[in-house]
Motif scaffolding. Structure first.
Motif, PDB file in Angstrom:
ATOM      1  N   SER A 197      43.629  36.961  46.031  1.00  0.00           N
ATOM      2  CA  SER A 197      43.716  35.579  45.730  1.00  0.00           C
ATOM      3  C   SER A 197      43.806  34.939  47.353  1.00  0.00           C
ATOM      4  O   SER A 197      44.266  35.635  48.163  1.00  0.00           O
ATOM      5  CB  SER A 197      44.793  34.989  45.016  1.00  0.00           C
ATOM      6  N   GLU A 198      43.355  33.717  47.366  1.00  0.00           N
ATOM      7  CA  GLU A 198      43.237  33.091  48.840  1.00  0.00           C
ATOM      8  C   GLU A 198      44.135  31.835  48.458  1.00  0.00           C
ATOM      9  O   GLU A 198      43.744  31.141  47.462  1.00  0.00           O
ATOM     10  CB  GLU A 198      41.951  32.977  49.129  1.00  0.00           C
ATOM     11  N   SER A 199      44.899  31.364  49.538  1.00  0.00           N
ATOM     12  CA  SER A 199      45.651  30.307  49.376  1.00  0.00           C
ATOM     13  C   SER A 199      46.005  29.883  50.899  1.00  0.00           C
ATOM     14  O   SER A 199      46.645  30.603  51.447  1.00  0.00           O
ATOM     15  CB  SER A 199      46.755  30.353  48.343  1.00  0.00           C
ATOM     16  N   ASN A 200      45.711  28.496  51.206  1.00  0.00           N
ATOM     17  CA  ASN A 200      46.117  28.064  52.611  1.00  0.00           C
ATOM     18  C   ASN A 200      45.488  29.024  53.785  1.00  0.00           C
ATOM     19  O   ASN A 200      46.499  29.054  54.833  1.00  0.00           O
ATOM     20  CB  ASN A 200      47.626  27.890  52.566  1.00  0.00           C
TER      21      ASN A 200
END
Length: 129
Positions: A35-38
């Protein structure tokens, strides 16, 4: 106070030089849930384990293994990953030798093979007991 961190859900992390390239490698080449976040990546591994990958402008690859994947058969894993474009490290040192596939079968340790992510960090597949 000495048990302060005992119940903490600790996780490991390491830097990469390029988040989109790392995302493609870990998700598409290795087949992991990512997952990718910020601007950060989280690798979601078996058993609920997570590893954080973060960008570092002047990234220097680790000179040691940062992530190990226990597998039933290193030979099968090496063959499958090689078909996906993963290149395995080859060593010919007095205390560390690999075969033509990049597999180390030395006594005293597990059967293991090392490879690098696009940022040069060292990963491995090793035979589980």
């Amino acid at each position: 106070m000495q048990d302060l961190l005992k119940s903490s859900r600790a996780f490991s992390g390491y830097s990469v030089s390029d988040i989109p390239e790392a995302l493609a490698f870990y998700r598409d080449t290795l087949g992991l849930e990512v997952s990718e976040s910020n601007g950060l990546l989280t690798l979601h591994l078996a058993g609920g384990n997570e590893v954080l990958l973060y960008p570092k402008q002047h990234h220097t690859a680790a000179t040691f293994t940062v992530l190990n994947f226990p597998v039933e058969s290193v030979d099968d894993a090496v063959d499958a990953l090689a078909k996906r474009g993963v290149r395995f490290e080859h060593y010919d040192e007095p205390d560390l030798k690999t075969d033509a596939k990049g597999v180390c079968r030395a006594s005293g340790g597990p059967v293991i093979a090392w490879f690098r992510d696009p940022a040069g960090n060292i990963l491995s597949v090793l035979e589980a007991d």
